[in-house]
Design a protein around this motif. Structure first.
Motif, mmCIF file in Angstrom:
data_model
loop_
_atom_site.group_PDB
_atom_site.id
_atom_site.type_symbol
_atom_site.label_atom_id
_atom_site.label_comp_id
_atom_site.label_asym_id
_atom_site.label_seq_id
_atom_site.Cartn_x
_atom_site.Cartn_y
_atom_site.Cartn_z
ATOM 1 N N THR A 44 0.801 -1.229 0.000
ATOM 2 C CA THR A 44 0.000 0.000 0.000
ATOM 3 C C THR A 44 0.832 1.277 0.000
ATOM 4 O O THR A 44 0.363 2.322 -0.464
ATOM 5 N N LEU A 45 2.060 1.216 0.509
ATOM 6 C CA LEU A 45 2.840 2.446 0.680
ATOM 7 C C LEU A 45 3.227 3.122 -0.631
ATOM 8 O O LEU A 45 3.239 4.363 -0.688
ATOM 9 N N PRO A 46 3.579 2.395 -1.708
ATOM 10 C CA PRO A 46 3.966 3.088 -2.948
ATOM 11 C C PRO A 46 2.929 4.089 -3.435
ATOM 12 O O PRO A 46 3.282 5.183 -3.898
ATOM 13 N N SER A 47 1.655 3.763 -3.341
ATOM 14 C CA SER A 47 0.625 4.714 -3.770
ATOM 15 C C SER A 47 0.530 5.893 -2.807
ATOM 16 O O SER A 47 0.257 7.030 -3.222
ATOM 17 N N ILE A 48 0.774 5.650 -1.529
ATOM 18 C CA ILE A 48 0.744 6.733 -0.539
ATOM 19 C C ILE A 48 1.887 7.707 -0.777
ATOM 20 O O ILE A 48 1.740 8.923 -0.619
ATOM 21 N N LEU A 49 3.045 7.188 -1.187
ATOM 22 C CA LEU A 49 4.219 8.031 -1.393
ATOM 23 C C LEU A 49 4.052 8.999 -2.560
ATOM 24 O O LEU A 49 4.852 9.923 -2.712
ATOM 25 N N SER A 92 1.720 11.089 -2.758
ATOM 26 C CA SER A 92 1.182 12.334 -2.212
ATOM 27 C C SER A 92 1.799 12.724 -0.875
ATOM 28 O O SER A 92 1.551 13.824 -0.379
ATOM 29 N N VAL A 93 2.590 11.839 -0.282
ATOM 30 C CA VAL A 93 3.193 12.103 1.024
ATOM 31 C C VAL A 93 4.708 12.008 0.898
ATOM 32 O O VAL A 93 5.227 11.090 0.245
ATOM 33 N N GLN A 94 5.421 12.941 1.516
ATOM 34 C CA GLN A 94 6.869 12.953 1.444
ATOM 35 C C GLN A 94 7.467 11.754 2.188
ATOM 36 O O GLN A 94 6.954 11.347 3.242
ATOM 37 N N PRO A 95 8.573 11.182 1.647
ATOM 38 C CA PRO A 95 9.208 10.043 2.317
ATOM 39 C C PRO A 95 9.609 10.355 3.757
ATOM 40 O O PRO A 95 9.554 9.478 4.626
ATOM 41 N N ARG A 96 10.022 11.596 4.030
ATOM 42 C CA ARG A 96 10.450 11.949 5.389
ATOM 43 C C ARG A 96 9.343 11.686 6.401
ATOM 44 O O ARG A 96 9.584 11.075 7.452
ATOM 45 N N LEU A 97 8.143 12.152 6.104
ATOM 46 C CA LEU A 97 7.025 11.973 7.023
ATOM 47 C C LEU A 97 6.713 10.497 7.223
ATOM 48 O O LEU A 97 6.511 10.031 8.365
ATOM 49 N N CYS A 98 6.671 9.747 6.127
ATOM 50 C CA CYS A 98 6.365 8.313 6.221
ATOM 51 C C CYS A 98 7.418 7.575 7.042
ATOM 52 O O CYS A 98 7.091 6.810 7.961
ATOM 53 N N PRO A 134 10.795 3.001 1.043
ATOM 54 C CA PRO A 134 11.247 4.143 0.232
ATOM 55 C C PRO A 134 12.761 4.289 0.114
ATOM 56 O O PRO A 134 13.220 5.252 -0.501
ATOM 57 N N VAL A 135 13.542 3.356 0.686
ATOM 58 C CA VAL A 135 14.999 3.543 0.725
ATOM 59 C C VAL A 135 15.593 3.652 -0.676
ATOM 60 O O VAL A 135 16.435 4.516 -0.954
ATOM 61 N N GLY A 136 15.169 2.781 -1.591
ATOM 62 C CA GLY A 136 15.712 2.814 -2.948
ATOM 63 C C GLY A 136 15.465 4.150 -3.625
ATOM 64 O O GLY A 136 16.360 4.707 -4.280
ATOM 65 N N ARG A 137 14.264 4.668 -3.466
ATOM 66 C CA ARG A 137 13.935 5.981 -4.043
ATOM 67 C C ARG A 137 14.800 7.065 -3.423
ATOM 68 O O ARG A 137 15.286 7.962 -4.118
ATOM 69 N N LEU A 138 15.000 6.987 -2.117
ATOM 70 C CA LEU A 138 15.783 8.000 -1.409
ATOM 71 C C LEU A 138 17.224 8.015 -1.900
ATOM 72 O O LEU A 138 17.811 9.081 -2.129
ATOM 73 N N LEU A 139 17.811 6.841 -2.081
ATOM 74 C CA LEU A 139 19.188 6.767 -2.575
ATOM 75 C C LEU A 139 19.287 7.254 -4.014
ATOM 76 O O LEU A 139 20.265 7.889 -4.399
#
Length: 273
Positions: free
Chosen positions: A99-104, A106-112, A153-158
């Motif tokens: 479920t998290l990929p769709s949430i990301l 609209s929501v910043q990775p930091r908050l999640c 979200p780690v892969g996206r962050l890197l």
């Protein structure tokens, strides 16, 4: 079974790998070894990620090392309940991962990710209440969910924190640093369980997780755009280079020095000072 291995090997051999680009041309061995680590530790959002990795390893070590001890010795239940408790952790992780990929979007990775860090730390601290099997299953579910909230979200962050050529080195740094956290908390969970008991282990690892989440919140700037604007100071170049013909044709612009340089022959190298 042999057929499956043969089929797997055939599929691997059939893959054509893209030609490897030499991303480290001209760099010394030591620079290549430490490049990812230097980029990682100079990027604020990744410093926050390192602190969150310690949160994950603190909660994960408590799960892996002490679940059997808690269920079998403290609660006096069978191995079937051990499997159910661990399955709850896996279920929480799977629910978030789906479920998290769709949430990301609209929501910043930091908050999640910070939310996941505090869910983990509170869940571990709650274990110090030494709950029964029902609450334990719920806590393990929340811990699995919290881990997945941080790790998904780690892969996206890197990726957004590096150029393409630097990306492999950065992923290696993440692997090394995150496993370094496990190297600390994994034996600590077992040692605490023996020396101060399960309640003490929950408290200590829960506090480590909580303060690590707070450190992550402080290190990771709240205003964190994906692409940071930056400037470089003027640099004296110590290498030869050539001006192209078009630059000579347009030599009327710029300073007298640049016009003089633009009128030089193509074959004549100039050292910029």
């Amino acid at each position: 079974m042999d057929f499956a291995f043969i089929l797997s090997a055939s599929l691997v051999l059939s893959v054509t790998l893209p030609q490897r680009k030499d991303a480290f041309h001209g760099e010394s061995f030591w620079i290549r070894v430490t490049k990812g680590m230097r980029i990682y530790l100079k990027t604020p959002r990744l410093e926050g990620l390192l602190a969150l990795s310690l949160v994950v390893s603190s909660a994960g070590a408590m799960q892996i090392v002490n679940t059997v001890v808690y269920v079998r010795s403290h609660l006096g239940l069978t191995n079937e309940w051990v499997a159910i408790v661990l399955a709850a952790a896996g279920g929480g992780s799977m629910v978030v991962a789906l479920t998290l990929p769709s949430i990301l979007k609209s929501v910043q990775p930091r908050l999640c990710m910070l939310t996941g860090g505090f869910i983990l730390s509170v869940s571990v601290l709650a274990g110090a209440l030494m709950p029964g099997i029902g609450v334990l299953i719920l806590l393990w579910f929340l811990m699995g969910a919290g881990m997945s909230i941080i790790l998904t979200p780690v892969g996206r962050l890197l990726t957004i924190s590096s150029r393409e050529n630097d990306r492999p080195a950065l992923f290696v740094a993440q692997f090394s640093l995150s496993h370094g956290c496990w190297l600390i908390t994994y034996p600590l969970a077992g040692w605490l369980g023996v020396q101060v008991g399960l309640m003490g282990a929950f408290i200590v690892l829960g506090l480590v997780a909580f303060f690590s989440a707070v450190v992550a919140m402080l290190l990771w700037p709240q205003q964190d755009p994906e692409h940071l604007e930056h400037t470089h100071s003027e640099t004296n170049h110590g290498h030869y280079h050539y001006h192209d013909k078009q630059a000579r044709r347009l030599g009327g612009g710029g300073t007298s020095q640049s016009r003089a340089q633009a009128s030089a022959p193509d074959s004549y190298p100039r050292l910029c000072g």
